[in-house]
Write a protein that holds these residues in place. Structure first.
Motif, short mmCIF file in Angstrom:
data_model
loop_
_atom_site.label_atom_id
_atom_site.label_comp_id
_atom_site.label_asym_id
_atom_site.label_seq_id
_atom_site.Cartn_x
_atom_site.Cartn_y
_atom_site.Cartn_z
N HIS A 235 35.54 22.44 -18.19
CA HIS A 235 34.09 22.48 -18.10
C HIS A 235 33.69 22.16 -16.67
O HIS A 235 34.27 21.25 -16.16
N PRO A 236 32.61 22.59 -15.92
CA PRO A 236 32.11 22.26 -14.67
C PRO A 236 31.97 20.66 -14.98
O PRO A 236 31.66 20.04 -15.88
N ILE B 192 29.48 15.77 -5.03
CA ILE B 192 30.81 16.43 -4.97
C ILE B 192 30.93 16.91 -6.28
O ILE B 192 31.17 15.78 -7.19
N GLU B 193 30.85 17.98 -6.79
CA GLU B 193 30.98 18.44 -8.11
C GLU B 193 31.19 19.98 -8.14
O GLU B 193 31.53 20.90 -7.24
N ILE B 194 31.67 20.71 -9.48
CA ILE B 194 31.74 21.78 -9.70
C ILE B 194 30.51 22.34 -10.30
O ILE B 194 30.08 21.91 -11.34
N PRO B 195 29.64 23.36 -9.63
CA PRO B 195 28.32 23.74 -10.13
C PRO B 195 28.62 24.22 -11.54
O PRO B 195 29.75 24.82 -11.97
N ASN C 133 41.37 25.11 -11.37
CA ASN C 133 40.81 25.87 -10.00
C ASN C 133 39.48 26.76 -10.57
O ASN C 133 39.36 27.38 -11.34
N TRP C 134 38.66 26.61 -9.84
CA TRP C 134 37.34 27.17 -9.97
C TRP C 134 36.96 28.02 -8.63
O TRP C 134 37.43 27.67 -7.66
N ALA D 103 37.79 25.91 -5.25
CA ALA D 103 37.83 24.52 -5.39
C ALA D 103 38.93 24.14 -6.54
O ALA D 103 38.80 24.83 -7.60
N THR D 104 39.88 23.05 -6.02
CA THR D 104 40.70 22.44 -7.22
C THR D 104 40.39 21.11 -7.58
O THR D 104 40.29 20.23 -6.45
N PHE D 105 40.05 20.65 -8.84
CA PHE D 105 39.72 19.27 -9.20
C PHE D 105 40.65 18.87 -10.39
O PHE D 105 41.03 19.71 -11.11
N THR D 106 40.91 17.72 -10.35
CA THR D 106 41.48 16.99 -11.40
C THR D 106 40.88 17.11 -12.68
O THR D 106 39.71 17.12 -12.86
#
Length: 216
Positions: free
Chosen positions: A23-24, A107-110, A135-136, A149-152
């Protein structure tokens, strides 16, 4: 009884499956770390050391790099809550103070981002050999920006971002050595010699978030 047990197991698996779906997310509000940044057309490469405070809406970035074969160093403090950006020079004991008319972006994934894939960086052959990341992709319509964007998966720590802007082209960042928390709060306070600095005229107002993060 067997039916109830089977039903319970199925419900448990269903809940687990939902819980595992990426999830974001939003990164920790306090972080320090480093980043490598390549600006459009590959003409500018920057190595950054940053301090990030989402609670106080402050970012400090110390950057050194090469632009058109010329090296440079910049020290920038952005105080979004106060609407001020400082360019600091400890060598000359000087500050340049500009109005910062742009909202703070954590800093976030919308929430409207689209999940492309969940992958493992490195290897999945053994414990500790890989890093689970998501990957988003998405778009920021008001700024005409597309992002990848790539986030853990655990901790929502940024790994890399690629922004495609209408004005400047692409901007690629790779993050590393990130620590949660701020080890030196003084990083987010302007040095004493900035106290007497007067803002420059309004012609140099910073109104774009990506422009604020670029070398000025």
């Amino acid at each position: 009884m067997h039916l109830l047990i089977s039903l319970s197991v199925c419900l448990l698996l269903a809940v687990t499956a939902v819980a595992q779906k990426p999830h974001p997310c939003k990164s920790p509000p306090l972080m320090v770390g480093r980043a490598s940044v390549i600006y459009p057309k590959g003409e500018t490469y920057v190595s950054e050391r940053f301090t990030y405070d989402a609670l106080g809406k402050k970012i400090r970035v110390r950057m050194e790099g090469v632009e058109h074969n010329h090296s440079f160093y910049e020290d920038v403090l952005m105080l979004f809550g106060e609407g001020v950006i400082y360019q600091i020079s400890y060598r000359n004991k000087t500050c340049t103070k500009k109005p910062l008319k742009v909202p703070f972006q954590p800093i976030e994934i919308p929430q409207n981002a689209t999940l492309q894939a969940q992958i493992i960086l490195g290897s999945s052959s053994g414990p500790g050999q890989g890093l689970l990341v998501n990957n988003w992709m998405g778009e920021i319509p008001e700024q005409k920006v597309k992002y990848f964007a790539t986030f853990t998966e655990f901790g929502c720590i940024p790994v890399s971002t690629l922004y495609l802007t209408h004005k400047d082209g692409w901007l690629f960042s790779s993050f590393f050595n990130i620590l949660v928390g701020i080890d030196d709060p003084q990083d987010l306070i302007p040095p004493d010699f900035c106290d007497t600095t007067k803002p420059v005229d309004n012609e140099q107002v910073v109104t774009d978030f990506f422009e604020a993060l670029k070398k000025n």
